[in-house]
Design a protein around this motif. Structure first.
Motif, PDB file in Angstrom:
ATOM      1  N   UNK A  22       0.834  -1.204   0.000  1.00  0.00           N
ATOM      2  CA  UNK A  22       0.000   0.000   0.000  1.00  0.00           C
ATOM      3  C   UNK A  22       0.871   1.257   0.000  1.00  0.00           C
ATOM      4  N   UNK A  23       1.872   1.296   0.880  1.00  0.00           N
ATOM      5  CA  UNK A  23       2.733   2.473   0.954  1.00  0.00           C
ATOM      6  C   UNK A  23       3.484   2.702  -0.355  1.00  0.00           C
ATOM      7  N   UNK A  24       4.003   1.632  -0.945  1.00  0.00           N
ATOM      8  CA  UNK A  24       4.715   1.774  -2.221  1.00  0.00           C
ATOM      9  C   UNK A  24       3.791   2.303  -3.308  1.00  0.00           C
ATOM     10  N   UNK A  25       2.568   1.819  -3.341  1.00  0.00           N
ATOM     11  CA  UNK A  25       1.595   2.270  -4.335  1.00  0.00           C
ATOM     12  C   UNK A  25       1.247   3.743  -4.121  1.00  0.00           C
ATOM     13  N   UNK A  26       0.969   4.112  -2.890  1.00  0.00           N
ATOM     14  CA  UNK A  26       0.626   5.502  -2.572  1.00  0.00           C
ATOM     15  C   UNK A  26       1.780   6.433  -2.908  1.00  0.00           C
ATOM     16  N   UNK A  27       3.011   6.023  -2.568  1.00  0.00           N
ATOM     17  CA  UNK A  27       4.170   6.865  -2.850  1.00  0.00           C
ATOM     18  C   UNK A  27       4.346   7.073  -4.352  1.00  0.00           C
ATOM     19  N   UNK A  28       4.147   6.023  -5.127  1.00  0.00           N
ATOM     20  CA  UNK A  28       4.281   6.141  -6.581  1.00  0.00           C
ATOM     21  C   UNK A  28       3.212   7.077  -7.150  1.00  0.00           C
ATOM     22  N   UNK A  29       1.982   6.917  -6.677  1.00  0.00           N
ATOM     23  CA  UNK A  29       0.901   7.788  -7.168  1.00  0.00           C
ATOM     24  C   UNK A  29       1.147   9.237  -6.754  1.00  0.00           C
ATOM     25  N   UNK A  30       1.539   9.448  -5.494  1.00  0.00           N
ATOM     26  CA  UNK A  30       1.789  10.809  -5.022  1.00  0.00           C
ATOM     27  C   UNK A  30       2.914  11.477  -5.800  1.00  0.00           C
ATOM     28  N   UNK A  31       3.969  10.711  -6.081  1.00  0.00           N
ATOM     29  CA  UNK A  31       5.089  11.276  -6.837  1.00  0.00           C
ATOM     30  C   UNK A  31       4.644  11.690  -8.233  1.00  0.00           C
ATOM     31  N   UNK A  32       3.860  10.854  -8.884  1.00  0.00           N
ATOM     32  CA  UNK A  32       3.376  11.173 -10.232  1.00  0.00           C
ATOM     33  C   UNK A  32       2.471  12.401 -10.217  1.00  0.00           C
ATOM     34  N   UNK A  33       1.571  12.471  -9.254  1.00  0.00           N
ATOM     35  CA  UNK A  33       0.666  13.625  -9.153  1.00  0.00           C
ATOM     36  C   UNK A  33       1.458  14.883  -8.843  1.00  0.00           C
ATOM     37  N   UNK A  34       2.388  14.790  -7.922  1.00  0.00           N
ATOM     38  CA  UNK A  34       3.190  15.949  -7.553  1.00  0.00           C
ATOM     39  C   UNK A  34       3.993  16.456  -8.746  1.00  0.00           C
ATOM     40  N   UNK A  35       4.601  15.535  -9.498  1.00  0.00           N
ATOM     41  CA  UNK A  35       5.349  15.934 -10.699  1.00  0.00           C
ATOM     42  C   UNK A  35       4.444  16.667 -11.683  1.00  0.00           C
ATOM     43  N   UNK A  36       3.238  16.171 -11.884  1.00  0.00           N
ATOM     44  CA  UNK A  36       2.294  16.822 -12.821  1.00  0.00           C
ATOM     45  C   UNK A  36       1.888  18.195 -12.320  1.00  0.00           C
ATOM     46  N   UNK A  37       1.708  18.331 -11.003  1.00  0.00           N
ATOM     47  CA  UNK A  37       1.341  19.636 -10.446  1.00  0.00           C
ATOM     48  C   UNK A  37       2.439  20.670 -10.697  1.00  0.00           C
ATOM     49  N   UNK A  38       3.690  20.252 -10.558  1.00  0.00           N
ATOM     50  CA  UNK A  38       4.794  21.192 -10.747  1.00  0.00           C
ATOM     51  C   UNK A  38       5.010  21.533 -12.211  1.00  0.00           C
ATOM     52  N   UNK A  39       4.723  20.605 -13.121  1.00  0.00           N
ATOM     53  CA  UNK A  39       4.927  20.824 -14.547  1.00  0.00           C
ATOM     54  C   UNK A  39       3.782  21.627 -15.148  1.00  0.00           C
ATOM     55  N   UNK A  40       2.640  21.618 -14.509  1.00  0.00           N
ATOM     56  CA  UNK A  40       1.437  22.245 -15.055  1.00  0.00           C
ATOM     57  C   UNK A  40       1.642  23.721 -15.379  1.00  0.00           C
ATOM     58  N   UNK A  41       2.526  24.385 -14.673  1.00  0.00           N
ATOM     59  CA  UNK A  41       2.793  25.780 -14.982  1.00  0.00           C
ATOM     60  C   UNK A  41       2.215  26.753 -13.978  1.00  0.00           C
ATOM     61  N   UNK A  42       1.248  26.321 -13.207  1.00  0.00           N
ATOM     62  CA  UNK A  42       0.732  27.197 -12.169  1.00  0.00           C
ATOM     63  C   UNK A  42       1.224  26.705 -10.819  1.00  0.00           C
ATOM     64  N   UNK A  43       1.276  27.608  -9.896  1.00  0.00           N
ATOM     65  CA  UNK A  43       1.779  27.276  -8.574  1.00  0.00           C
ATOM     66  C   UNK A  43       0.683  26.591  -7.767  1.00  0.00           C
ATOM     67  N   UNK A  44       0.973  25.390  -7.213  1.00  0.00           N
ATOM     68  CA  UNK A  44      -0.026  24.722  -6.368  1.00  0.00           C
ATOM     69  C   UNK A  44      -0.296  25.555  -5.118  1.00  0.00           C
ATOM     70  N   UNK A  45      -1.473  25.431  -4.524  1.00  0.00           N
ATOM     71  CA  UNK A  45      -1.794  26.214  -3.337  1.00  0.00           C
ATOM     72  C   UNK A  45      -0.915  25.820  -2.149  1.00  0.00           C
ATOM     73  N   UNK A  46      -0.667  26.771  -1.281  1.00  0.00           N
ATOM     74  CA  UNK A  46       0.138  26.540  -0.086  1.00  0.00           C
ATOM     75  C   UNK A  46      -0.482  25.461   0.803  1.00  0.00           C
ATOM     76  N   UNK A  47      -1.810  25.378   0.804  1.00  0.00           N
ATOM     77  CA  UNK A  47      -2.488  24.358   1.604  1.00  0.00           C
ATOM     78  C   UNK A  47      -2.056  22.944   1.210  1.00  0.00           C
ATOM     79  N   UNK A  48      -1.740  22.763  -0.076  1.00  0.00           N
ATOM     80  CA  UNK A  48      -1.280  21.456  -0.530  1.00  0.00           C
ATOM     81  C   UNK A  48       0.094  21.140   0.064  1.00  0.00           C
ATOM     82  N   UNK A  49       0.950  22.131   0.123  1.00  0.00           N
ATOM     83  CA  UNK A  49       2.269  21.940   0.741  1.00  0.00           C
ATOM     84  C   UNK A  49       2.108  21.570   2.214  1.00  0.00           C
TER      85      UNK A  49
END
Length: 92
Positions: A22-49
């Motif tokens: 479960x942890x490995x799966x969650x970490x992989x998904x979170x990493x992929x989502x986080x990478x997409x958020x940073x590449x999207x071009x807009x700054x993610x909200x501070x609440x997400x940090x």
């Protein structure tokens, strides 16, 4: 599956395996989502940090609790002073 002191060795091994998977799966998904958020071009909200920090603190506290148990089980090794249980350290 039972919980607590009546858990068999087989049940415990299964819980550990499920937790690891479960942890490995969650970490992989979170990493992929986080990478997409940073590449999207807009700054993610501070609440997400802040939410990522809360999650990291939960995982860090769990890791420290496990490490402390291992240190305490080794003769001649002095563990760091006991801390509050990881579930009490972080509330989400």
């Amino acid at each position: 599956m039972m919980d607590g002191p009546h858990t068999t060795a087989t049940e415990y091994a299964l819980m550990v395996a499920l937790c690891e998977a479960h942890l490995k799966s969650i970490m992989a998904m979170d990493e992929a989502v986080f990478d997409r958020l940073l590449v999207h071009g807009t700054r993610p909200p501070l609440e997400l940090a802040e939410l990522f920090e809360d999650a990291a603190n939960i995982y860090l506290a769990a890791s420290e609790a496990i490490s402390r148990q291992w240190q305490e089980s080794r003769p001649g090794v002095h563990a760091s002073p006991p801390q509050t249980e990881y579930r009490e350290q972080v509330t989400v």
